[in-house]
Scaffold this active site. Sequence first.
Site, PDB file in Angstrom:
ATOM      1  N   ASN A   9     -93.872 -81.856 -36.211  1.00  0.00           N
ATOM      2  CA  ASN A   9     -92.951 -80.718 -36.325  1.00  0.00           C
ATOM      3  C   ASN A   9     -93.791 -79.449 -36.339  1.00  0.00           C
ATOM      4  O   ASN A   9     -94.383 -79.109 -37.355  1.00  0.00           O
ATOM      5  CB  ASN A   9     -92.137 -80.866 -37.629  1.00  0.00           C
ATOM      6  CG  ASN A   9     -91.208 -79.680 -37.850  1.00  0.00           C
ATOM      7  OD1 ASN A   9     -91.019 -78.846 -36.955  1.00  0.00           O
ATOM      8  ND2 ASN A   9     -90.629 -79.604 -39.036  1.00  0.00           N
ATOM      9  N   TRP A  10     -93.848 -78.798 -35.176  1.00  0.00           N
ATOM     10  CA  TRP A  10     -94.702 -77.611 -35.059  1.00  0.00           C
ATOM     11  C   TRP A  10     -94.113 -76.419 -35.810  1.00  0.00           C
ATOM     12  O   TRP A  10     -94.807 -75.432 -36.032  1.00  0.00           O
ATOM     13  CB  TRP A  10     -94.895 -77.230 -33.593  1.00  0.00           C
ATOM     14  CG  TRP A  10     -95.786 -78.156 -32.821  1.00  0.00           C
ATOM     15  CD1 TRP A  10     -96.339 -79.333 -33.260  1.00  0.00           C
ATOM     16  CD2 TRP A  10     -96.241 -77.973 -31.471  1.00  0.00           C
ATOM     17  NE1 TRP A  10     -97.094 -79.891 -32.256  1.00  0.00           N
ATOM     18  CE2 TRP A  10     -97.051 -79.089 -31.144  1.00  0.00           C
ATOM     19  CE3 TRP A  10     -96.025 -77.006 -30.489  1.00  0.00           C
ATOM     20  CZ2 TRP A  10     -97.656 -79.237 -29.899  1.00  0.00           C
ATOM     21  CZ3 TRP A  10     -96.622 -77.143 -29.246  1.00  0.00           C
ATOM     22  CH2 TRP A  10     -97.434 -78.249 -28.949  1.00  0.00           C
ATOM     23  N   LYS A  11     -92.825 -76.493 -36.156  1.00  0.00           N
ATOM     24  CA  LYS A  11     -92.143 -75.352 -36.801  1.00  0.00           C
ATOM     25  C   LYS A  11     -92.341 -74.097 -35.946  1.00  0.00           C
ATOM     26  O   LYS A  11     -92.433 -74.194 -34.721  1.00  0.00           O
ATOM     27  CB  LYS A  11     -92.627 -75.180 -38.237  1.00  0.00           C
ATOM     28  CG  LYS A  11     -92.549 -76.478 -39.035  1.00  0.00           C
ATOM     29  CD  LYS A  11     -92.775 -76.300 -40.499  1.00  0.00           C
ATOM     30  CE  LYS A  11     -92.654 -77.662 -41.185  1.00  0.00           C
ATOM     31  NZ  LYS A  11     -92.745 -77.582 -42.633  1.00  0.00           N
ATOM     32  N   HIS A  97     -83.413 -79.985 -41.196  1.00  0.00           N
ATOM     33  CA  HIS A  97     -84.677 -79.788 -41.924  1.00  0.00           C
ATOM     34  C   HIS A  97     -84.395 -78.887 -43.129  1.00  0.00           C
ATOM     35  O   HIS A  97     -83.565 -77.982 -43.055  1.00  0.00           O
ATOM     36  CB  HIS A  97     -85.715 -79.159 -40.995  1.00  0.00           C
ATOM     37  CG  HIS A  97     -87.074 -79.152 -41.600  1.00  0.00           C
ATOM     38  ND1 HIS A  97     -87.455 -78.218 -42.537  1.00  0.00           N
ATOM     39  CD2 HIS A  97     -88.127 -79.994 -41.449  1.00  0.00           C
ATOM     40  CE1 HIS A  97     -88.686 -78.481 -42.918  1.00  0.00           C
ATOM     41  NE2 HIS A  97     -89.118 -79.558 -42.285  1.00  0.00           N
ATOM     42  N   GLU A  99     -85.887 -76.463 -44.259  1.00  0.00           N
ATOM     43  CA  GLU A  99     -86.037 -75.021 -43.982  1.00  0.00           C
ATOM     44  C   GLU A  99     -84.787 -74.478 -43.301  1.00  0.00           C
ATOM     45  O   GLU A  99     -84.386 -73.336 -43.547  1.00  0.00           O
ATOM     46  CB  GLU A  99     -87.303 -74.798 -43.128  1.00  0.00           C
ATOM     47  CG  GLU A  99     -88.564 -75.033 -43.955  1.00  0.00           C
ATOM     48  CD  GLU A  99     -89.751 -75.587 -43.189  1.00  0.00           C
ATOM     49  OE1 GLU A  99     -89.777 -75.506 -41.945  1.00  0.00           O
ATOM     50  OE2 GLU A  99     -90.673 -76.121 -43.849  1.00  0.00           O
ATOM     51  N   GLU A 169     -87.501 -86.214 -46.671  1.00  0.00           N
ATOM     52  CA  GLU A 169     -88.529 -85.201 -46.930  1.00  0.00           C
ATOM     53  C   GLU A 169     -88.259 -84.538 -48.277  1.00  0.00           C
ATOM     54  O   GLU A 169     -87.445 -83.608 -48.357  1.00  0.00           O
ATOM     55  CB  GLU A 169     -88.496 -84.133 -45.836  1.00  0.00           C
ATOM     56  CG  GLU A 169     -88.781 -84.664 -44.451  1.00  0.00           C
ATOM     57  CD  GLU A 169     -89.357 -83.570 -43.557  1.00  0.00           C
ATOM     58  OE1 GLU A 169     -90.412 -83.801 -42.983  1.00  0.00           O
ATOM     59  OE2 GLU A 169     -88.755 -82.492 -43.457  1.00  0.00           O
ATOM     60  N   GLY A 175     -95.296 -78.853 -47.144  1.00  0.00           N
ATOM     61  CA  GLY A 175     -96.198 -77.708 -47.013  1.00  0.00           C
ATOM     62  C   GLY A 175     -96.880 -77.331 -48.313  1.00  0.00           C
ATOM     63  O   GLY A 175     -97.472 -76.265 -48.418  1.00  0.00           O
ATOM     64  N   SER A 215     -96.329 -83.256 -46.423  1.00  0.00           N
ATOM     65  CA  SER A 215     -97.791 -83.299 -46.548  1.00  0.00           C
ATOM     66  C   SER A 215     -98.406 -84.632 -46.110  1.00  0.00           C
ATOM     67  O   SER A 215     -99.361 -85.112 -46.712  1.00  0.00           O
ATOM     68  CB  SER A 215     -98.216 -82.942 -47.972  1.00  0.00           C
ATOM     69  OG  SER A 215     -97.756 -81.636 -48.303  1.00  0.00           O
ATOM     70  N   GLY A 236     -95.675 -81.810 -40.497  1.00  0.00           N
ATOM     71  CA  GLY A 236     -95.771 -80.389 -40.194  1.00  0.00           C
ATOM     72  C   GLY A 236     -97.220 -79.971 -40.003  1.00  0.00           C
ATOM     73  O   GLY A 236     -97.800 -80.151 -38.928  1.00  0.00           O
ATOM     74  N   GLY A 237     -97.825 -79.439 -41.070  1.00  0.00           N
ATOM     75  CA  GLY A 237     -99.175 -78.869 -40.994  1.00  0.00           C
ATOM     76  C   GLY A 237    -100.187 -79.720 -40.239  1.00  0.00           C
ATOM     77  O   GLY A 237    -100.888 -79.214 -39.347  1.00  0.00           O
TER      78      GLY A 237
HETATM   79  P1  PGA Z   1     -95.686 -80.680 -43.939  1.00  0.00           P
HETATM   80  O1  PGA Z   1     -94.232 -80.455 -43.314  1.00  0.00           O
HETATM   81  O2  PGA Z   1     -96.239 -81.913 -43.289  1.00  0.00           O
HETATM   82  O3  PGA Z   1     -96.460 -79.451 -43.563  1.00  0.00           O
HETATM   83  O4  PGA Z   1     -95.508 -80.841 -45.407  1.00  0.00           O
HETATM   84  C1  PGA Z   1     -93.382 -81.537 -43.105  1.00  0.00           C
HETATM   85  C2  PGA Z   1     -92.060 -81.036 -42.557  1.00  0.00           C
HETATM   86  O5  PGA Z   1     -91.561 -80.021 -43.030  1.00  0.00           O
HETATM   87  O6  PGA Z   1     -91.481 -81.660 -41.650  1.00  0.00           O
END
Ligand code: PGA
Length: 253
Positions: A9-11, A97, A99, A169, A175, A215, A236-237
Amino acid sequence: MRKQIAAANWKMNLTLKQGEELLDAIMSKPHSLKENQQAVFAVPFPYLAMAQQKLAGKTNVFVAAQNCYSKKSGAYTGEVSVEMLQSLGIQFVVLGHSERREYFTESNQLLADKLNICLGYSITPIFCCGEPLHIREANTQNEYVTRQLEESLYHLTAAQVQKIVIAYEPIWAIGTGKTASSAQAQEMHAYIRQQLAGKYGQAIADSVPILYGGSVKASNAVELFTQPDVDGGLVGGASLIAEEFVAIINALK
Ligand code: PGA
């Protein structure tokens, strides 16, 4: 065996050039995707066509959108329809998600509508659920997640539920560098599967991939993914670093 999925997930990160370079770097490293394994790249809308082109012909590698709108088409300035995604050959969409829920006030009901439209176009939704920190601290995460499932998924037929992917999640682990322990992840994944079994029967529940997100990195992926009900990750990250994401792909069971 259930599908095992490493989803990036590049966001809202990377320029077009950086995105191209990242995909090239990932694809140039040795990674092995077995028949039941998939790598999915959820890239920003403007990069969907680029990613689709770059990954064309790669076995078990797919591009996903990070969102879509709940309506078919029309006067919804700035939104992207499932029909548009389908016309690009996109096969996955991340929905709900945390977010999106938090910053764009996406409700369980809106997500039910988005799930419906995706399934209507044969696009696989990666449906995200998970609790915030205060809910975990109050130890009411099971009730919280059950409600998300009930209000967004439970109107679906068994045949439809078999076509979705779930991503658990915990928001407190996204994050933050804080990962749920593999035992906490397994416990919730087993709980979600048990809920699905109660509603749709064990065979259906056993067929739905449940990814863990929060994470995930190369150093914890094997331990998380070897849990019996953890079928990969939404990352994500660490998905923005080629070596990390390749190691995460290679950690799938
Ligand atoms: P993260 O993000 O791996 O940076 O914690 C995961 C996500 O929000 O899908």
